[in-house]
Each structure stands twice: as structure tokens, then as C-alpha cells.
Scaffold this motif. Sequence first.
Motif, PDB file in Angstrom:
ATOM      1  N   THR A  57       0.806  -1.221   0.000  1.00 29.70           N
ATOM      2  CA  THR A  57       0.000   0.000   0.000  1.00 29.70           C
ATOM      3  C   THR A  57       0.838   1.269   0.000  1.00 29.70           C
ATOM      4  OG1 THR A  57      -1.706  -1.193   1.226  1.00 29.70           O
ATOM      5  CG2 THR A  57      -1.851   1.207   1.221  1.00 29.70           C
ATOM      6  N   LEU A  58       1.943   1.261   0.733  1.00 29.91           N
ATOM      7  CA  LEU A  58       2.766   2.458   0.901  1.00 29.91           C
ATOM      8  C   LEU A  58       4.121   2.255   0.226  1.00 29.91           C
ATOM      9  CD1 LEU A  58       2.064   2.937   4.705  1.00 29.91           C
ATOM     10  CD2 LEU A  58       1.092   4.275   2.834  1.00 29.91           C
ATOM     11  N   PRO A  59       4.686   3.306  -0.382  1.00 31.00           N
ATOM     12  CA  PRO A  59       6.005   3.160  -0.994  1.00 31.00           C
ATOM     13  C   PRO A  59       7.064   2.866   0.079  1.00 31.00           C
ATOM     14  CG  PRO A  59       5.253   5.450  -1.124  1.00 31.00           C
ATOM     15  CD  PRO A  59       4.132   4.655  -0.537  1.00 31.00           C
ATOM     16  N   SER A  60       7.714   1.724  -0.062  1.00 29.85           N
ATOM     17  CA  SER A  60       8.691   1.246   0.933  1.00 29.85           C
ATOM     18  C   SER A  60       8.060   1.162   2.317  1.00 29.85           C
ATOM     19  CB  SER A  60       9.929   2.136   0.971  1.00 29.85           C
ATOM     20  OG  SER A  60      10.574   2.142  -0.274  1.00 29.85           O
ATOM     21  N   GLY A  61       6.791   0.786   2.368  1.00 33.27           N
ATOM     22  CA  GLY A  61       6.056   0.732   3.630  1.00 33.27           C
ATOM     23  C   GLY A  61       6.553  -0.352   4.563  1.00 33.27           C
ATOM     24  N   ASP A  62       6.609  -0.032   5.832  1.00 28.83           N
ATOM     25  CA  ASP A  62       7.038  -0.966   6.869  1.00 28.83           C
ATOM     26  C   ASP A  62       6.428  -0.499   8.183  1.00 28.83           C
ATOM     27  OD1 ASP A  62       8.255  -3.106   8.107  1.00 28.83           O
ATOM     28  OD2 ASP A  62      10.291  -2.512   7.582  1.00 28.83           O
ATOM     29  N   GLY A  63       6.566  -1.297   9.218  1.00 32.11           N
ATOM     30  CA  GLY A  63       6.002  -0.906  10.499  1.00 32.11           C
ATOM     31  C   GLY A  63       6.558  -1.702  11.647  1.00 32.11           C
ATOM     32  N   THR A  64       6.302  -1.201  12.855  1.00 30.21           N
ATOM     33  CA  THR A  64       6.726  -1.870  14.078  1.00 30.21           C
ATOM     34  C   THR A  64       5.569  -1.879  15.066  1.00 30.21           C
ATOM     35  OG1 THR A  64       7.525   0.139  15.174  1.00 30.21           O
ATOM     36  CG2 THR A  64       9.098  -1.031  13.784  1.00 30.21           C
ATOM     37  N   VAL A  65       5.634  -2.816  15.983  1.00 31.28           N
ATOM     38  CA  VAL A  65       4.677  -2.877  17.092  1.00 31.28           C
ATOM     39  C   VAL A  65       5.486  -3.078  18.366  1.00 31.28           C
ATOM     40  CG1 VAL A  65       2.743  -4.111  18.145  1.00 31.28           C
ATOM     41  CG2 VAL A  65       2.856  -3.880  15.648  1.00 31.28           C
ATOM     42  N   ALA A  66       5.248  -2.228  19.362  1.00 30.59           N
ATOM     43  CA  ALA A  66       5.867  -2.362  20.677  1.00 30.59           C
ATOM     44  C   ALA A  66       4.757  -2.549  21.703  1.00 30.59           C
ATOM     45  CB  ALA A  66       6.699  -1.127  21.005  1.00 30.59           C
ATOM     46  N   VAL A  67       4.990  -3.427  22.651  1.00 34.61           N
ATOM     47  CA  VAL A  67       4.006  -3.720  23.691  1.00 34.61           C
ATOM     48  C   VAL A  67       4.676  -3.522  25.045  1.00 34.61           C
ATOM     49  CG1 VAL A  67       2.510  -5.477  24.694  1.00 34.61           C
ATOM     50  CG2 VAL A  67       2.830  -5.396  22.211  1.00 34.61           C
ATOM     51  N   ASN A  68       4.029  -2.725  25.886  1.00 34.73           N
ATOM     52  CA  ASN A  68       4.494  -2.501  27.252  1.00 34.73           C
ATOM     53  C   ASN A  68       3.280  -2.678  28.160  1.00 34.73           C
ATOM     54  OD1 ASN A  68       5.736  -1.753  29.590  1.00 34.73           O
ATOM     55  ND2 ASN A  68       6.107   0.371  28.995  1.00 34.73           N
ATOM     56  N   GLY A  69       3.048  -3.917  28.590  1.00 33.00           N
ATOM     57  CA  GLY A  69       1.841  -4.202  29.367  1.00 33.00           C
ATOM     58  C   GLY A  69       0.618  -4.069  28.482  1.00 33.00           C
ATOM     59  N   ASN A  70      -0.263  -3.138  28.844  1.00 32.00           N
ATOM     60  CA  ASN A  70      -1.461  -2.880  28.044  1.00 32.00           C
ATOM     61  C   ASN A  70      -1.259  -1.746  27.038  1.00 32.00           C
ATOM     62  OD1 ASN A  70      -2.936  -4.847  29.374  1.00 32.00           O
ATOM     63  ND2 ASN A  70      -3.675  -3.441  30.922  1.00 32.00           N
ATOM     64  N   ASP A  71      -0.112  -1.092  27.088  1.00 24.96           N
ATOM     65  CA  ASP A  71       0.167   0.031  26.189  1.00 24.96           C
ATOM     66  C   ASP A  71       0.818  -0.464  24.904  1.00 24.96           C
ATOM     67  OD1 ASP A  71      -0.796   1.906  28.035  1.00 24.96           O
ATOM     68  OD2 ASP A  71       1.142   1.953  29.069  1.00 24.96           O
ATOM     69  N   ILE A  72       0.223  -0.107  23.789  1.00 21.63           N
ATOM     70  CA  ILE A  72       0.685  -0.546  22.475  1.00 21.63           C
ATOM     71  C   ILE A  72       1.107   0.690  21.676  1.00 21.63           C
ATOM     72  CG2 ILE A  72       0.087  -1.832  20.376  1.00 21.63           C
ATOM     73  CD1 ILE A  72      -0.275  -3.420  23.057  1.00 21.63           C
ATOM     74  N   THR A  73       2.259   0.592  21.017  1.00 18.38           N
ATOM     75  CA  THR A  73       2.717   1.637  20.115  1.00 18.38           C
ATOM     76  C   THR A  73       2.928   1.008  18.742  1.00 18.38           C
ATOM     77  OG1 THR A  73       3.817   2.819  21.911  1.00 18.38           O
ATOM     78  CG2 THR A  73       4.466   3.399  19.666  1.00 18.38           C
ATOM     79  N   GLN A  77       5.783   3.448   8.650  1.00 18.87           N
ATOM     80  CA  GLN A  77       6.683   4.359   7.945  1.00 18.87           C
ATOM     81  C   GLN A  77       6.688   4.058   6.455  1.00 18.87           C
ATOM     82  OE1 GLN A  77      10.389   3.476   9.979  1.00 18.87           O
ATOM     83  NE2 GLN A  77      11.110   2.302   8.226  1.00 18.87           N
ATOM     84  N   TRP A  78       6.998   5.084   5.686  1.00 17.96           N
ATOM     85  CA  TRP A  78       7.100   4.952   4.233  1.00 17.96           C
ATOM     86  C   TRP A  78       7.998   6.048   3.709  1.00 17.96           C
ATOM     87  CZ3 TRP A  78       3.053   7.029   6.843  1.00 17.96           C
ATOM     88  CH2 TRP A  78       2.611   8.293   6.479  1.00 17.96           C
ATOM     89  N   ARG A  79       8.397   5.922   2.469  1.00 18.57           N
ATOM     90  CA  ARG A  79       9.250   6.926   1.825  1.00 18.57           C
ATOM     91  C   ARG A  79       8.453   7.673   0.774  1.00 18.57           C
ATOM     92  NH1 ARG A  79      14.146   7.435   3.191  1.00 18.57           N
ATOM     93  NH2 ARG A  79      15.263   5.791   4.233  1.00 18.57           N
ATOM     94  N   GLU A  80       8.731   8.956   0.695  1.00 20.98           N
ATOM     95  CA  GLU A  80       8.133   9.751  -0.363  1.00 20.98           C
ATOM     96  C   GLU A  80       8.705   9.277  -1.696  1.00 20.98           C
ATOM     97  OE1 GLU A  80       5.814  12.057  -0.114  1.00 20.98           O
ATOM     98  OE2 GLU A  80       5.746  12.046   2.060  1.00 20.98           O
ATOM     99  N   GLU A  81       7.855   9.030  -2.649  1.00 20.52           N
ATOM    100  CA  GLU A  81       8.323   8.546  -3.942  1.00 20.52           C
ATOM    101  C   GLU A  81       9.186   9.566  -4.666  1.00 20.52           C
ATOM    102  OE1 GLU A  81       5.659   6.458  -6.596  1.00 20.52           O
ATOM    103  OE2 GLU A  81       4.300   6.208  -4.910  1.00 20.52           O
ATOM    104  N   ARG A  82       8.907  10.830  -4.461  1.00 22.29           N
ATOM    105  CA  ARG A  82       9.613  11.866  -5.211  1.00 22.29           C
ATOM    106  C   ARG A  82      11.039  12.086  -4.751  1.00 22.29           C
ATOM    107  NH1 ARG A  82       5.018  15.957  -4.071  1.00 22.29           N
ATOM    108  NH2 ARG A  82       4.758  14.406  -2.492  1.00 22.29           N
TER     109      ARG A  82
END
Length: 97
Positions: A57-73, A77-82
Amino acid sequence: VAAWRSQATYLGYDILDRMRANRVRRADYVIGTGAAPGGSSVADLDLAAWKTNLSATLPSGDGTVAVNGNDITVTVQWREERDTALPPVVFTLRSRI
């Protein structure tokens, strides 16, 4: 750019919804950038689908998930094509599960 931010928002909430459906195993969703896990657990399959959707879906799209108890982050991220010389655009979503 606005369309990509909308997609990033949607994809961030997508993984949060998957985690809510499997909240007992939320710690299994911790992941950094790069390839998705290759296992067959619900979390592994959810993360593999999420990572595939990010890159499709996103140019060079990627992601992370962090879990700290019940708190989720969740970070998407993606790169601008231009201009690939710029650092990636980062969208961060925080929630409590």
C-alpha cells in the motif's frame, strides 16, 4: 501524501484491531522493521498479513509494534516517492488494549 497518511492510519488501526481480537496473546505481536515472522500462530499470520499490506500500500512501507503491558505503540513508515534521499515519513499510533 495525504492519501498515504490515510492509508497509514487505516493500517495502524488494522493491526490494533487484530491485537484486540487476540488480546491474551498481545505480547506475541512485538515486531521491528523488516520481514514478518514465518510461524503459523494467529499473531504470526496477522503480522505477515499486516507487513504485506504495508509494503503493498505504501512506498517502501514498513512498520513496528511495541508492547508494554497494556500500552501498544504502532509505527508505520514509508518513503516519499519523489525524494528517496529524505528520511522516511513516520506515523505513530498509541493505544491501550
